[in-house]
Motif scaffolding. Structure first.
Motif, PDB file in Angstrom:
ATOM      1  N   ASP A  60       0.793  -1.230   0.000  1.00 29.00           N
ATOM      2  CA  ASP A  60       0.000   0.000   0.000  1.00 29.00           C
ATOM      3  C   ASP A  60       0.825   1.280   0.000  1.00 29.00           C
ATOM      4  O   ASP A  60       0.391   2.308   0.531  1.00 29.00           O
ATOM      5  CB  ASP A  60      -0.982   0.002   1.183  1.00 29.00           C
ATOM      6  CG  ASP A  60      -2.104  -0.999   0.993  1.00 29.00           C
ATOM      7  OD1 ASP A  60      -2.545  -1.166  -0.155  1.00 29.00           O
ATOM      8  OD2 ASP A  60      -2.530  -1.626   1.972  1.00 29.00           O
ATOM      9  N   PRO A 108      -6.079   1.619   3.235  1.00 29.88           N
ATOM     10  CA  PRO A 108      -5.272   0.489   2.764  1.00 29.88           C
ATOM     11  C   PRO A 108      -6.135  -0.532   2.045  1.00 29.88           C
ATOM     12  O   PRO A 108      -7.336  -0.629   2.273  1.00 29.88           O
ATOM     13  CB  PRO A 108      -4.679  -0.080   4.065  1.00 29.88           C
ATOM     14  CG  PRO A 108      -5.648   0.323   5.125  1.00 29.88           C
ATOM     15  CD  PRO A 108      -6.167   1.668   4.706  1.00 29.88           C
ATOM     16  N   SER A 109      -5.495  -1.318   1.196  1.00 26.74           N
ATOM     17  CA  SER A 109      -6.228  -2.309   0.418  1.00 26.74           C
ATOM     18  C   SER A 109      -6.393  -3.625   1.161  1.00 26.74           C
ATOM     19  O   SER A 109      -7.129  -4.496   0.707  1.00 26.74           O
ATOM     20  CB  SER A 109      -5.494  -2.578  -0.905  1.00 26.74           C
ATOM     21  OG  SER A 109      -4.195  -3.092  -0.658  1.00 26.74           O
ATOM     22  N   ARG A 126      -0.865   4.888   0.657  1.00 17.73           N
ATOM     23  CA  ARG A 126      -2.219   4.755   0.122  1.00 17.73           C
ATOM     24  C   ARG A 126      -3.212   4.690   1.278  1.00 17.73           C
ATOM     25  O   ARG A 126      -3.027   3.956   2.243  1.00 17.73           O
ATOM     26  CB  ARG A 126      -2.361   3.495  -0.727  1.00 17.73           C
ATOM     27  CG  ARG A 126      -3.788   3.318  -1.270  1.00 17.73           C
ATOM     28  CD  ARG A 126      -3.943   2.003  -2.000  1.00 17.73           C
ATOM     29  NE  ARG A 126      -3.216   2.001  -3.251  1.00 17.73           N
ATOM     30  CZ  ARG A 126      -2.270   1.134  -3.582  1.00 17.73           C
ATOM     31  NH1 ARG A 126      -1.914   0.203  -2.703  1.00 17.73           N
ATOM     32  NH2 ARG A 126      -1.660   1.192  -4.738  1.00 17.73           N
TER      33      ARG A 126
END
Length: 246
Positions: A167, A219-220, A216
């Motif tokens: 991320d 977060p993913s 990012r």
């Protein structure tokens, strides 16, 4: 494997080749981040040669050194800001770092994935991280008389892929150290010339790459230690909890 802190200190502060490398790297870091007024700047690994420009105006400067490497007092003649730290358990609050520099930390870590997760954790919104690693295609990665000859060198594609997986969003990169890692007088004297030629006409790979990345958000993926919903809790610790048969 981590180099001993005394080896790193001797290279950057007591050898002509190390002082030349320090100057080139620090100049490039300052081009990325000309100032950090009122910000928290953290270095991990052995980043102290690059942190001095931020001592005066930053809100806080902290140098984290991994336990397998060891720690030294820094900066000389001033209040110490270096701290011995576990590789993946930094003594920092979540989201409080504005600028983060990793040098001689990621490529020598036995747990690079967990290390990147920890770097993500401490970086605040809008924060930037600078990853400085030996270039797999450069000759410095094959020179074990310098710190860049140890650990796992990366290609730019490999590093960016790993950062995205954790991320981080790569935003800029540059290669430096085009002069051969030699202490011979000719190469030392002509070092600035090779640095200029290498950047203008990249016929060969620079020995070290610097990749700037941001965090990012959101977060993913969920990370270890983050809050998670517990399915079918036992409830025995609740005030009116009742034990459930097993």
């Amino acid at each position: 494997m981590h180099l001993d802190v005394q080896v790193l200190r001797d290279f950057y502060y007591r050898s002509a080749l190390g002082r030349a490398a320090q100057k080139i790297l620090r100049t490039q870091v300052c081009k990325f981040w000309p100032e950090a007024k009122g910000q928290t700047v953290v270095g991990y690994g052995f980043a102290v040669p690059l942190l001095r420009p931020y001592l005066k105006e930053s809100r806080r400067v902290l140098a984290l050194m991994p336990a397998p490497q060891g720690v030294m007092s820094w900066p000389a003649g001033m209040a110490n800001v270096s701290v011995l730290s576990e590789e993946t358990l930094w003594p920092l609050e979540t989201g409080h770092v504005d600028r983060l520099i990793l040098m001689h930390g990621l490529e020598t870590s036995e747990r690079p994935s967990d290390l990147l997760d920890e770097a993500y954790r401490v970086l605040g919104p809008g924060g930037k991280a600078l990853f400085i690693l030996p270039n797999r295609s450069g000759i410095w990665a094959r020179a074990d008389h310098t710190p860049f000859g140890y650990g796992r060198p990366y290609s730019l594609g490999q590093l960016e892929t790993q950062l995205k997986r954790h991320d981080f969003v790569p935003e800029a990169h540059v290669s430096v150290l085009y002069q051969p890692p030699s202490t011979r007088r000719f190469w030392m004297k002509t070092g600035p010339f090779w640095e200029q030629v290498g950047r203008a006409v990249p016929v060969t790979a620079g020995g070290v790459m610097l990749v700037e990345a941001s965090k990012r958000h959101p977060p993913s993926r969920r990370r270890v230690g983050q809050a998670a919903k517990v399915l079918n809790p036992l409830e025995v610790l609740a005030p009116a909890g009742k034990a459930k048969p097993v």
